[in-house]
Design an enzyme around this catalytic site. Structure first.
Site, PDB file in Angstrom:
ATOM      1  N   ARG A 261       0.890  -1.120   0.073  1.00 47.92           N
ATOM      2  CA  ARG A 261      -0.018   0.000  -0.108  1.00 47.92           C
ATOM      3  C   ARG A 261       0.854   1.455  -0.206  1.00 47.92           C
ATOM      4  O   ARG A 261       1.882   1.273   0.815  1.00 47.92           O
ATOM      5  CB  ARG A 261      -0.942   0.039   1.375  1.00 47.92           C
ATOM      6  CG  ARG A 261      -1.943  -1.100   1.160  1.00 47.92           C
ATOM      7  CD  ARG A 261      -2.812  -1.057   2.330  1.00 47.92           C
ATOM      8  NE  ARG A 261      -3.527  -2.188   2.514  1.00 47.92           N
ATOM      9  CZ  ARG A 261      -4.517  -2.541   3.304  1.00 47.92           C
ATOM     10  NH1 ARG A 261      -4.875  -1.796   4.280  1.00 47.92           N
ATOM     11  NH2 ARG A 261      -5.412  -3.669   3.095  1.00 47.92           N
ATOM     12  N   SER A 351     -10.723  -5.580  10.062  1.00 46.70           N
ATOM     13  CA  SER A 351     -11.943  -5.020   9.443  1.00 46.70           C
ATOM     14  C   SER A 351     -12.603  -6.186   8.929  1.00 46.70           C
ATOM     15  O   SER A 351     -12.267  -6.795   7.955  1.00 46.70           O
ATOM     16  CB  SER A 351     -11.814  -3.744   8.362  1.00 46.70           C
ATOM     17  OG  SER A 351     -11.286  -2.600   9.182  1.00 46.70           O
ATOM     18  N   ARG A 389       0.670  -5.749  12.875  1.00 44.30           N
ATOM     19  CA  ARG A 389      -0.112  -5.245  13.936  1.00 44.30           C
ATOM     20  C   ARG A 389      -0.352  -6.088  15.270  1.00 44.30           C
ATOM     21  O   ARG A 389      -0.374  -5.665  16.301  1.00 44.30           O
ATOM     22  CB  ARG A 389      -1.539  -4.743  13.330  1.00 44.30           C
ATOM     23  CG  ARG A 389      -1.546  -3.634  12.281  1.00 44.30           C
ATOM     24  CD  ARG A 389      -2.639  -2.723  12.170  1.00 44.30           C
ATOM     25  NE  ARG A 389      -2.377  -1.666  11.300  1.00 44.30           N
ATOM     26  CZ  ARG A 389      -2.916  -0.687  11.213  1.00 44.30           C
ATOM     27  NH1 ARG A 389      -4.254  -0.515  12.002  1.00 44.30           N
ATOM     28  NH2 ARG A 389      -2.911   0.405  10.146  1.00 44.30           N
TER      29      ARG A 389
END
Length: 424
Positions: A261, A351, A389
């Site tokens: 990204r 998510s 993460r």
């Protein structure tokens, strides 16, 4: 992509819903105006073609009767030229309609909290005790650098900012995590897939990254290839332009891949550490379901991602994002946020989204219902989990005053029985 019939037939509803996502009513009016122009042109073209066919029959009859047909032939040559020009115009207008429609986000579910910013998300539940320390907790990058397991300096030297090397026990911890995630996902009924890491623009369009978010990815200049920003792209596009057998649904895929990204627009945010990198590993979950299965599937996938955090003993909460904070393709998104002691706050680690038939329309993914009629599937995606993460959360939540880090019990079998990370 939104169903254009819905936009035409329930315009006020669509305007009201998309206004909660920051879409101006004028964008929808422009789409409808161009669509009406296309529909009017289709009628005109079909009328002219019908006339041409009728006159062609008359010309044939005149020729059979050995009568003069030159006037009608001249007339039809002009009509044919007009039809050709009209069809070329129709192709251009159809592309314009498609482009305008493809830039509209998904319709949010009625239960999604309305908000034009991330403020206003709703907490659904919370799990785990916030850890307390008898010393000032350090950041995960400080811990990792002191232990010699994370090297951001050499990552920046070799590749640039927001890259790093995992060294020794750091690399082993990352590997332990993604193997743990994949094993747990398989137990939950997901089929492991090893997909391509580069995809073409049709695939990026299918999952909603193109044409609106080209600045967020890395594309190869000399080829129609883009490095995947998430495994969602190759997993969803596995069935692009396909009809899935009814008895196969729901289909559940999981994959470990790197994610690439550009982090456009994130200048100054999370410039240190593992939270916002240009390249990171992620274990993704994707589902294809019938429409009446997708909301239960969203809860199942969210609960499963939560279970991963519970097994790691990491405090977290689950929130439902606001209408404008969830992704372009989502009708509803549940975020899992893990507690990071150094930041003294929860940060996103997963998510889980229901995209309803939005991606399926773009990628033409269908199934046959009990009446044999083709219907669009619903697609869902979720992180299970973002590996870097999770490394950050473990380093911060399991840190000790002496600089060592305890390894969660669930990961110890994947670390050869090791119980603590120490400086080598």
């Amino acid at each position: 992509m939104i169903d254009l019939k819905l936009v035409r037939n329930e315009t006020d509803f669509v305007k009201e819903k998309l206004a909660t996502r920051g879409v101006e009513a004028a964008e929808i009016d422009e789409l409808l105006a161009v669509d009406q122009k296309r529909r009017d042109l289709i009628v005109k073209s079909e009328t002219m073609k019908a006339t041409r066919n009728q006159v062609s029959d008359e010309i044939s009859q005149l020729k059979r009767n050995k009568e003069d047909a030159s006037d009608k032939i001249t007339q039809m040559k002009q009509v044919s030229a007009d039809i050709k020009a009209m069809d070329e115009q129709l192709t251009q207008i159809a592309e314009e309609v498609h482009d305008k429609a493809s830039r509209l986000p998904n319709i949010p579910n009625d239960n999604v909290p309305v908000g034009l910013t991330e403020d206003g998300s709703v907490e659904l539940r919370k799990w785990g005790d916030i850890p307390s320390f008898d010393f000032k907790p350090k950041s995960h990058w400080e811990i990792g650098e002191a232990l010699g397991i994370l090297d951001f300096e050499r990552g920046a030297k070799v590749s640039g900012s927001r890259f790093l090397y995992y060294i020794g026990q750091g690399a082993r911890l990352e590997r332990a995590l993604y193997n743990f995630f994949l094993d747990e996902n398989e137990k939950a009924g997901f089929t492991e897939v090893l997909p391509p890491y580069m995809v073409n623009s049709a695939s990026m369009f299918g999952t909603g990254q193109f044409p609106k978010f080209t600045e967020d990815v890395y594309s190869l200049k000399e080829a129609d290839e883009t490095l995947i920003p998430t495994a969602e792209v190759p997993l969803v596009n596995y069935y692009r332009d396909d009809v899935i057998d009814d008895e196969k649904l729901p289909v559940k895929f999981t994959a470990l891949t790197p994610a690439f990204r550009s982090e456009a627009g994130s200048a100054g945010r999370d410039t240190r550490g593992l939270i916002r990198l240009h390249q990171f590993n992620k274990v993704e979950m994707v589902q294809f379901t019938k429409p009446d299965q997708s909301w239960d599937a969203l809860e199942m996938m969210t609960n499963h991602a939560e279970d991963l955090l519970k097994k790691l003993g990491l405090a977290h909460h689950v929130i439902t994002l606001t209408t404008s904070d969830m992704s372009f393709t989502a009708a509803m998104t549940h975020d899992l946020e893990v507690w990071l002691p150094y930041q003294d706050k929860y940060r996103e680690i997963s998510s889980c989204s229901n995209c309803t038939d939005f991606q399926a329309r773009r990628a033409h993914i269908q199934y046959r219902d009990e009446n044999g009629k083709l219907q669009y599937v619903h697609t869902l995606n979720g992180s299970g989990l973002a590996v870097g993460r999770t490394v950050a959360a473990i380093l911060e939540n399991y840190q000790n005053a002496d600089g060592t880090v305890d390894i969660p019990a669930a990961l110890q079998p994947y670390m050869g029985g090791q119980t603590k990370i120490v400086k080598e």
